[in-house]
Enzyme design. Structure first.
Site, short mmCIF file in Angstrom:
data_model
loop_
_atom_site.label_atom_id
_atom_site.label_comp_id
_atom_site.label_asym_id
_atom_site.label_seq_id
_atom_site.Cartn_x
_atom_site.Cartn_y
_atom_site.Cartn_z
N CYS A 107 4.06 -3.74 -0.45
CA CYS A 107 3.02 -4.69 -0.84
C CYS A 107 3.67 -5.83 -1.60
CB CYS A 107 1.99 -3.98 -1.73
SG CYS A 107 0.71 -5.07 -2.37
N HIS A 110 -4.93 -1.54 4.21
CA HIS A 110 -4.26 -1.98 2.99
C HIS A 110 -4.94 -3.23 2.41
CE1 HIS A 110 -0.26 -2.81 0.80
NE2 HIS A 110 -0.92 -3.94 0.65
N GLU A 111 -5.23 -4.21 3.28
CA GLU A 111 -5.81 -5.48 2.79
C GLU A 111 -7.26 -5.28 2.34
OE1 GLU A 111 -3.74 -7.71 2.17
OE2 GLU A 111 -2.14 -6.87 3.39
N HIS A 162 -7.27 -3.89 -1.10
CA HIS A 162 -7.00 -4.91 -2.13
C HIS A 162 -8.29 -5.51 -2.67
CE1 HIS A 162 -2.78 -5.71 -2.78
NE2 HIS A 162 -2.50 -5.77 -1.50
ZN ZN Z 1 -0.68 -5.50 -0.62
#
Ligand code: ZN
Length: 211
Positions: free
Chosen positions: A130, A172-173, A176
């Site tokens: 990341c 993953h995004e 976030h």
């Molecule tokens: Zn990330």
């Protein structure tokens, strides 16, 4: 500056965004209009809380998306969430290959991860990193297929689906934008190891210092 012609998003027969065409040209157009901004890192509060829903699909949002493409490229990322450049809005961009090496480029506003039936949840154990945990990598099991629903830059409803590394990117995004980093999904030991890697190395891109 002249008003940009609105980029039209194409949908396939199943209603998913076609994000594999003209990737090079679309990515370049965004980042040429954008400004590279420094990347926030673990510990910055904006990375650890749920972000606000986007309600205005205006020029300011378009500029944010352009800045995000510029920043993603500068940091050599395959995905970037708005809070990674310090902005409290649910937006992510991506430029990422899938399990067949096909490039996907696009943006999702107000994304939600679609819950998949158990038979579609095949876990893939791969390395993940990341930009907000610079220089660190850790192995993390995630489903090898993912779908998100959300909106495009004009507010139209969209669906995006992906396999392999791109499936990992979508998860993953989206994480976030709800305040989670991939290291929050690691064992205590692996998380500590990732933070140690980060402390021992210097990122190759500009970051926002934590207080
Ligand atoms: Zn990330």
């Amino acid at each position: 500056m002249a008003q940009q012609e609105t980029e039209k998003v194409h949908l396939d027969d199943d209603g998913y965004v076609v994000d594999t065409e003209d990737c090079e040209a679309r990515e370049l157009a965004h980042r040429e209009r954008g400004t590279v901004r420094p990347i926030t890192v673990v510990g910055n509060p904006v990375l650890h809380r749920e972000l606000k829903d986007v309600t205005e699909f205006d020029d300011e949002l378009a500029q944010l998306i352009d800045d995000m493409f510029a920043s993603q490229k500068a940091a050599e990322g395959v995905g970037l969430a708005a809070n990674q450049i310090g902005v409290d809005l649910k937006v992510f961009v991506y430029d990422c290959p899938d399990d067949e090496g096909v490039r996907h480029t696009g943006v999702v506003v107000n994304p939600k991860l679609v819950d998949l039936p158990a038979d579609r949840r095949v876990l893939d154990d791969s390395n993940e990193g990341c930009l907000s945990v610079p220089t660190a990598y850790a192995s993390l099991a995630r489903p090898d297929y993912a779908e998100v629903t959300g909106q495009d830059a004009q507010g139209n409803p969209i669906k995006v689906r992906g396999t392999g590394y791109f499936a990992r990117c979508l998860q993953h995004e989206t994480d976030h934008l709800y305040g989670y980093l991939y290291i929050d999904r690691l064992s205590k030991r692996d998380r500590k190891d990732a933070l140690r890697q980060m402390a021992e190395n210097t990122p190759r891109y500009e970051t926002v210092p934590n207080e």
